[in-house]
Design an enzyme around this catalytic site. Sequence first.
Site, PDB file in Angstrom:
ATOM      1  N   HIS A 275       0.865  -1.059  -0.091  1.00 45.36           N
ATOM      2  CA  HIS A 275      -0.105   0.098   0.065  1.00 45.36           C
ATOM      3  C   HIS A 275       0.619   1.245  -0.084  1.00 45.36           C
ATOM      4  O   HIS A 275       1.867   1.462   0.718  1.00 45.36           O
ATOM      5  CB  HIS A 275      -0.868  -0.183   1.237  1.00 45.36           C
ATOM      6  N   HIS A 312      -4.414   4.986  10.517  1.00 44.05           N
ATOM      7  CA  HIS A 312      -3.231   5.830  10.669  1.00 44.05           C
ATOM      8  C   HIS A 312      -3.876   7.105  11.561  1.00 44.05           C
ATOM      9  O   HIS A 312      -4.954   7.500  11.463  1.00 44.05           O
ATOM     10  CB  HIS A 312      -2.674   6.310   9.375  1.00 44.05           C
ATOM     11  N   ASP A 318      -5.470  17.534   9.592  1.00 40.76           N
ATOM     12  CA  ASP A 318      -6.986  17.001   9.309  1.00 40.76           C
ATOM     13  C   ASP A 318      -6.902  16.527   8.010  1.00 40.76           C
ATOM     14  O   ASP A 318      -6.538  16.961   7.036  1.00 40.76           O
ATOM     15  CB  ASP A 318      -7.817  18.147   9.371  1.00 40.76           C
ATOM     16  N   TYR A 328     -16.105   3.609  -2.984  1.00 41.65           N
ATOM     17  CA  TYR A 328     -14.986   3.613  -1.901  1.00 41.65           C
ATOM     18  C   TYR A 328     -14.920   2.452  -1.072  1.00 41.65           C
ATOM     19  O   TYR A 328     -15.718   2.424   0.143  1.00 41.65           O
ATOM     20  CB  TYR A 328     -15.056   5.076  -1.434  1.00 41.65           C
ATOM     21  N   HIS A 350      -7.842   6.697  12.397  1.00 36.46           N
ATOM     22  CA  HIS A 350      -8.892   6.534  11.313  1.00 36.46           C
ATOM     23  C   HIS A 350      -8.264   5.489  10.357  1.00 36.46           C
ATOM     24  O   HIS A 350      -7.149   5.228  10.220  1.00 36.46           O
ATOM     25  CB  HIS A 350      -9.685   7.726  10.863  1.00 36.46           C
TER      26      HIS A 350
END
EC number: 1.13.11.5
Length: 401
Positions: A275, A312, A318, A328, A350
Site C-alpha cells: 500500500h 493511521h 486534518d 470507495y 482512522h
Amino acid sequence: MAHYRRVGHVPPKRHTQHRHIGHGDGEERLHFEELMGEEGFSSDSSLLYHREIPSAIVDSRVWDVPDQGTTPNHPLRPRHLKLHELFPKETWSETDVVTGRRVVLGNADVRLSYVVSAADSPLYRNATGDEIVYIESGTATVETIFGTVEAKQGDYVVIPTSTTHRWLPTGDQPLRAYAIEATGHVAPPKRYLSRYGQFLENAPYCERDLHGPGEPLLADGTDVEVLVKHRTSRGITGTRLTYARHPFDVVGWDGCLYPFTFSVHDFEPITGRVHQPPPVHQVFEGHNFVVCNFVPRKVDYHPLSIPVPYYHSNVDSDEIMFYCGGDYEARKGSGIGQGSVSVHPGGLAHGPQPGAYERSIGVEFFDELAVMVDTFRPLELGEGGLACEDEAYAWTWAGRR
C-alpha cells in the site's frame, strides 16, 4: 504555474508601446499594459494588454459575502457531511457558483465550499487567494480576463488570485462544484518539478494535461459591476466595484500566470507491491495544505498485501475526503456515498470501516474517485457543514451506527 503561454496580440518587447487595431472602429490605438504577478515582483506573472485603463472604477460599495463563519470541531470527533442535502432541486435555477457557495469547512489557510448551480454568476474576483474548483458533475464555460476555459465533470478549474471571471453553467444538468479557496497560492508539488519548473518524468501529470485559454475574450459595456472578495483586519469581506468599462478588454497576454483546467482523469496513479501512502496521490499544494485525488487504479500486488489503507494517525493534519465517484472500498458500511465528505481530524486514528480490511485481501482494482484535502491547522465547520452532518458516523467503527 511556470509554463509559458502567449494568447492574442502582444508586442515583441515587453514594457514597450503596443498599438493594435482591435476596437471595432478600424483605428490603431495604444493599449494599456498590466502586470499581474504574485509575491510582489518575485514570482509568476503575466502581462495583459487592455483596450481601456484597467484601474478605472466609478463606484465602490459593500458586498455582503455569504456566511464565512466557522465553529470548532469540539468535542473532537470524526464527521460525515452529506453535501447533496444542501441544495434542494427547486433552488438550482436561482443559485450561481459564486454567491451560492456554502462554506463546509475552513481555517485561516483554506476554505472548502459546495454549490449546486444552474444560474450564471456575476463577475467575480477573489483577492484572498487562488481557487481550485472541482467539478463533481455538469459543465460550464468560465469566462475570464485571460479568455475562456471549458469545464466538465472531473475537471479542476484553477483560477489565480484576483482574476476577474464568471461562471456560465451549460448543458441540461446543474453544475455541482466543490470549491477549495486558498489564502495564498497553489501549485504542483515541488517534487514533481525540475529546478526550472518543468514537470519531471516521474510526475503523474504534465504540461500537456493543463488547458488554458486559447484566445482573447472581448466584451463591451459601461458601468460594469464586479464582486470582490478580500481581506480586512476583521476577516474576509466583500466589495462591489463598478468599472467604467467592461474588464473583458484584453487583446493579448503572455506569461506563466493564468487560469487553467486539469482533468482528474488525466492523473496517472502511482502504485506499488504494498500500500502506497497518500502523498503519491497529491496533485496540488498550498500554504499549510495539500490536495490529493484518488482515482481508479490497480492496487497492491504483493501476495500478502492488504489493499485498503492501514489505520493511521496523521498527528499534524486534518484529512478531508470528498467522495465524488465510484465505490470507495474502505468506507463501506459507514453511510458514506456520492457527495459525502469525511472529516478525520488530527488527534484521532482512522482507517477502514469494520470488515473492509479483510474484504480487500485479493482485490486487484479499486474503482473510486475522491478529492482529499489535508490541512496542517485544524479545520472548523462552516454553516454548510453543520447543516448536513450525519451525527451517527463517529460511532460506526464500534458498530453502533
